[in-house]
Design a protein around this motif. Structure first.
Motif, PDB file in Angstrom:
ATOM      1  N   THR A  46       0.798  -1.231   0.000  1.00  0.00           N
ATOM      2  CA  THR A  46       0.000   0.000   0.000  1.00  0.00           C
ATOM      3  C   THR A  46       0.833   1.285   0.000  1.00  0.00           C
ATOM      4  OG1 THR A  46      -0.284  -0.404   2.367  1.00  0.00           O
ATOM      5  CG2 THR A  46      -2.112  -0.982   0.925  1.00  0.00           C
ATOM      6  N   GLY A  47       1.759   1.360  -0.961  1.00  0.00           N
ATOM      7  CA  GLY A  47       2.399   2.649  -1.248  1.00  0.00           C
ATOM      8  C   GLY A  47       3.733   2.906  -0.593  1.00  0.00           C
ATOM      9  N   ILE A  81      -0.211  -0.180  -4.845  1.00  0.00           N
ATOM     10  CA  ILE A  81      -0.576   1.212  -5.148  1.00  0.00           C
ATOM     11  C   ILE A  81       0.617   2.111  -4.828  1.00  0.00           C
ATOM     12  CG2 ILE A  81      -3.075   0.921  -4.768  1.00  0.00           C
ATOM     13  CD1 ILE A  81      -2.663   2.285  -2.015  1.00  0.00           C
ATOM     14  N   THR A  82       0.685   3.258  -5.498  1.00  0.00           N
ATOM     15  CA  THR A  82       1.779   4.189  -5.234  1.00  0.00           C
ATOM     16  C   THR A  82       1.433   5.090  -4.050  1.00  0.00           C
ATOM     17  OG1 THR A  82       0.868   5.621  -6.937  1.00  0.00           O
ATOM     18  CG2 THR A  82       2.710   4.232  -7.569  1.00  0.00           C
ATOM     19  N   GLY A  83       2.472   5.519  -3.319  1.00  0.00           N
ATOM     20  CA  GLY A  83       2.300   6.422  -2.184  1.00  0.00           C
ATOM     21  C   GLY A  83       2.805   7.809  -2.507  1.00  0.00           C
ATOM     22  N   ASN A  84       2.872   8.655  -1.487  1.00  0.00           N
ATOM     23  CA  ASN A  84       3.283  10.032  -1.764  1.00  0.00           C
ATOM     24  C   ASN A  84       4.772  10.151  -2.089  1.00  0.00           C
ATOM     25  OD1 ASN A  84       3.424   9.366   1.068  1.00  0.00           O
ATOM     26  ND2 ASN A  84       4.036  11.470   1.475  1.00  0.00           N
ATOM     27  N   HIS A  85       5.544   9.106  -1.891  1.00  0.00           N
ATOM     28  CA  HIS A  85       6.946   9.137  -2.280  1.00  0.00           C
ATOM     29  C   HIS A  85       7.194   8.633  -3.701  1.00  0.00           C
ATOM     30  CE1 HIS A  85       9.297   9.934   1.546  1.00  0.00           C
ATOM     31  NE2 HIS A  85       8.057   9.889   1.985  1.00  0.00           N
ATOM     32  N   LEU A 103       0.536  -8.933 -11.845  1.00  0.00           N
ATOM     33  CA  LEU A 103       1.143  -7.823 -11.099  1.00  0.00           C
ATOM     34  C   LEU A 103       0.375  -6.546 -11.432  1.00  0.00           C
ATOM     35  CD1 LEU A 103       3.272  -6.521  -9.328  1.00  0.00           C
ATOM     36  CD2 LEU A 103       4.818  -6.468 -11.279  1.00  0.00           C
ATOM     37  N   HIS A 104      -0.399  -6.072 -10.462  1.00  0.00           N
ATOM     38  CA  HIS A 104      -1.240  -4.900 -10.698  1.00  0.00           C
ATOM     39  C   HIS A 104      -0.581  -3.678 -10.083  1.00  0.00           C
ATOM     40  CE1 HIS A 104      -4.503  -7.631 -11.952  1.00  0.00           C
ATOM     41  NE2 HIS A 104      -3.997  -8.411 -11.014  1.00  0.00           N
ATOM     42  N   LEU A 105       0.035  -2.836 -10.918  1.00  0.00           N
ATOM     43  CA  LEU A 105       0.705  -1.617 -10.454  1.00  0.00           C
ATOM     44  C   LEU A 105      -0.262  -0.469 -10.645  1.00  0.00           C
ATOM     45  CD1 LEU A 105       4.135  -1.925 -12.374  1.00  0.00           C
ATOM     46  CD2 LEU A 105       3.704  -2.565 -10.002  1.00  0.00           C
ATOM     47  N   ILE A 106      -0.758   0.096  -9.562  1.00  0.00           N
ATOM     48  CA  ILE A 106      -1.792   1.122  -9.701  1.00  0.00           C
ATOM     49  C   ILE A 106      -1.264   2.461  -9.191  1.00  0.00           C
ATOM     50  CG2 ILE A 106      -4.199   1.716  -9.291  1.00  0.00           C
ATOM     51  CD1 ILE A 106      -4.031  -1.057 -10.435  1.00  0.00           C
ATOM     52  N   GLY A 107      -1.068   3.391 -10.120  1.00  0.00           N
ATOM     53  CA  GLY A 107      -0.578   4.692  -9.722  1.00  0.00           C
ATOM     54  C   GLY A 107      -1.336   5.804 -10.430  1.00  0.00           C
ATOM     55  N   GLN A 108      -1.555   5.605 -11.704  1.00  0.00           N
ATOM     56  CA  GLN A 108      -2.232   6.606 -12.519  1.00  0.00           C
ATOM     57  C   GLN A 108      -3.690   6.707 -12.129  1.00  0.00           C
ATOM     58  OE1 GLN A 108      -0.535   8.323 -14.447  1.00  0.00           O
ATOM     59  NE2 GLN A 108       1.290   7.101 -14.907  1.00  0.00           N
ATOM     60  N   LEU A 109      -4.138   7.935 -11.919  1.00  0.00           N
ATOM     61  CA  LEU A 109      -5.570   8.133 -11.697  1.00  0.00           C
ATOM     62  C   LEU A 109      -6.220   8.490 -13.025  1.00  0.00           C
ATOM     63  CD1 LEU A 109      -7.982   8.382  -9.828  1.00  0.00           C
ATOM     64  CD2 LEU A 109      -7.403  10.779  -9.506  1.00  0.00           C
ATOM     65  N   PRO A 131      -4.577   4.841  -4.929  1.00  0.00           N
ATOM     66  CA  PRO A 131      -3.204   5.327  -4.785  1.00  0.00           C
ATOM     67  C   PRO A 131      -3.212   6.753  -4.244  1.00  0.00           C
ATOM     68  CG  PRO A 131      -3.864   5.416  -7.090  1.00  0.00           C
ATOM     69  CD  PRO A 131      -4.971   4.712  -6.351  1.00  0.00           C
ATOM     70  N   TYR A 132      -2.066   7.196  -3.717  1.00  0.00           N
ATOM     71  CA  TYR A 132      -1.991   8.568  -3.241  1.00  0.00           C
ATOM     72  C   TYR A 132      -2.158   9.531  -4.409  1.00  0.00           C
ATOM     73  CZ  TYR A 132      -0.473  12.966  -1.473  1.00  0.00           C
ATOM     74  OH  TYR A 132      -0.450  14.294  -1.143  1.00  0.00           O
ATOM     75  N   VAL A 133      -3.115  10.423  -4.315  1.00  0.00           N
ATOM     76  CA  VAL A 133      -3.287  11.474  -5.329  1.00  0.00           C
ATOM     77  C   VAL A 133      -3.666  12.776  -4.647  1.00  0.00           C
ATOM     78  CG1 VAL A 133      -3.836  10.209  -7.450  1.00  0.00           C
ATOM     79  CG2 VAL A 133      -5.593  10.509  -5.712  1.00  0.00           C
TER      80      VAL A 133
END
Lengths: 384, 384
Positions: A46-47, A81-85, A103-109, A131-133
């Protein structure tokens, strides 16, 4: 459904001048083994996978190694999911192709962001990746004019992600956020500078499990099924007393969850020692390692020649030395003045006052906070 | 076996201050369409995918988009080797998982590097990926003490890659190298500073097709089946007369090859105009676009107020203006003194002479060349 939840790996992190990649590798090898033993149905990360948007190549290789081995050896799907870093664009390379390998890489909103569905013998579970947005991105990408702060932005994201889930079906959210009531440590970067940035933990209540990232202390917030897995390692001396772990979640067919926290053994612990010089030089007690990363606080008042050099003969990885008695009442105001413990805003405000002789006004404070946020935003390379 | 060969995309390239990502996107959309029309059995991309080891995020997104669309829409496997501009570690993220989806990213040199086998109705074809690597790395990773220069390193790589190929079976090599006899332009970075860096074209002769990358002019070297596809776009004004293209190769069951070069239409051409100011202000001839990237060489000798401003009213993308008459005989020695055309070594040697009054000695020259190579090596982050 058996879920293994981990978070805040911060690969590429530098701790008091030391690259932690070797330490992270050490713990992640255990994580791979753990995944092989418990054979979860899914792994959630989780990020804050990386410590910065452009990570060093060793960090990239380590992440590649860990994810590839888990997927190739055990075929356990991974949702990350990507975090604020993290940089969503850099981490997102190959995402569509990698998803076909589990492998589910989720960053883009985007407005096409939707839950990932994984089945067990009781039926489907919908995993909602948040993800962090930043709120402005949520306003634009989800056409959600109400998303004026982190609370509202998370609400919009949850509504968007929940829309396709049929009534009564089990659901899990992955979010990188600061849930109000959670306990901070010194190694998280604030989500908003000078603002709150928090979201209500109650937003996550409707999910059968909320897998949270951002806070480095493993903890539940508000209720048992809303949980931070905590960071992979201790990333500041303020976390010396934390018990870092990963969380194993068992969910039954009705969506009821049971939890177990599983500790991984770091190559070196992060510890604080306080006492008189001669006592500390006596060395570690039984069961303590002299190789740990150590911060020493000396009670002595008299002069000590090359204190850190002598301490390192006993504890080779002494990274920080404090002598509060020497500085109390003097120009330095004791450990509180340690600049490493100040936030950027506190540092700047103290610098400003030192240079100009007057404290920052409210407007100036606000201007600085906005500038700093813009800087972080640019660093994360989230573009509209 | 139908092979589509392209090279030297240099995504993220900046051309006279302008990011070319939009132009690259324009041409790559045509490339995707072409792949859908000719339906090759495999696509080969022979290095310098990015323009630098840490590319901008737009470049990463564009590459992700192009590769994902080709693989997901047409299921055409892609073999991609890294060039001297790429970082093998950064480009290699997810490589093992992506290979299962038909995307073969080859950058890391290990002794496990081996050919990729693709079949057609006549049987297997072995594709040998030889990414750009420095000779010291070949010595260490392939235990090849003879690899003291690029020629020997390529020989070791070829021997290593060829070992598992059965006698008489069709074979193709992908290499990023400077084959002796090839024609350079101004936009390739030399492989060794002050050294030769070339490899004999004859090394590639034993292959049924040699897909080469590095030189930006599409060309064959030595024989018809040893070919550079050339760069995606014109990356310097010295390439104004190039005809950029991708190469379509048809190989029969006996390994005999036939070729076709297919041009893609750039959003803006790169052109040079030479003449008198008033003539050039008359504007483009029929069929020429005023939006092209233009370099203007003026023959006028007298003063002209704001020449570039006036030229841009007619050609908005004038990027460079030269007035050889003004500078000939003066302190600048005409177009030859344009620093953009000098190599790093020439630039430094001229600076050194200007500052110290004496030319660089042989030893000094060597020291600078070594330092510069070290710098490039670090930049590529290839570590032993």
């Amino acid at each position: 459904m058996r879920i293994l939840h981990t978070s805040d790996w911060h690969l590429g992190r530098i701790f008091h001048g030391i690259y932690l990649t070797g330490d992270q590798d050490h713990v992640l090898q255990q994580f791979i083994q753990l995944a092989g033993e418990v054979r979860p149905d899914v792994i959630l990360i989780t990020g804050d996978i990386y410590d910065r948007s452009v990570p060093p190549t060793e960090a990239i290789k380590l992440l590649d190694e860990v994810l590839s081995r888990i997927l190739m050896n055990y075929k356990v799907p991974i949702i990350l999911i990507t975090g604020n870093h993290d940089s969503p664009d850099r981490l997102g390379f190959g995402a569509r192709l990698l998803a076909m390998q589990g492998l589910h890489l989720i960053g883009q909103l985007t407005d096409r962001l939707k839950p990932i569905v994984i089945h067990d013998s009781f039926g489907p579970v919908y995993f909602c990746p948040a993800p962090y947005v930043e709120p402005p991105l949520v306003r634009e990408r989800l056409l959600a004019p109400d998303a004026v702060n982190h609370e509202q932005a998370m609400l919009s994201l949850i509504q968007h992600l929940s829309a396709p889930i049929p009534e009564g079906v089990r659901r899990v959210i992955l979010a990188h956020a600061f849930a109000a009531g959670g306990e901070e440590s010194e190694s998280e970067r604030p989500l908003t500078v000078g603002g709150s940035g928090t979201v209500s933990a109650s937003l996550f209540q409707p999910f059968n499990y909320a897998a949270l990232g951002h806070l480095h202390q493993p903890q539940e917030v508000g209720s048992e099924h809303v949980r931070y897995a905590g960071s992979l390692l201790k990333y500041s001396f303020s976390e010396a007393s934390h018990r870092k772990s990963v969380t194993l979640v068992e969910m039954d067919g009705a969506g009821k969850t049971a939890f177990e926290t599983i500790s991984l053994t770091p190559r070196r612990d992060v510890r604080r020692l306080e006492g008189y010089f001669t006592d500390i030089l006596a060395g570690p007690k039984n069961g303590e390692s002299r190789d740990d990363y150590i911060m020493v606080t000396l009670r002595d008042t008299g002069p000590i020649m090359d204190a850190i050099g002598k301490l390192r003969e006993v504890y080779p990885n002494v990274l920080h030395l404090e002598r509060p008695c020497l500085t109390a009442g003097g120009e330095l105001r004791g450990p509180g003045a340690d600049h490493r413990r100040l936030s950027e805003a506190e540092l700047f405000s103290s610098f400003f006052e030192q240079v100009t002789g007057t404290p920052l006004s409210g407007d100036q404070n606000k201007a600085f906070a906005e500038t700093l946020e813009q800087f972080y935003r640019r660093e994360r390379e989230v573009r509209a």
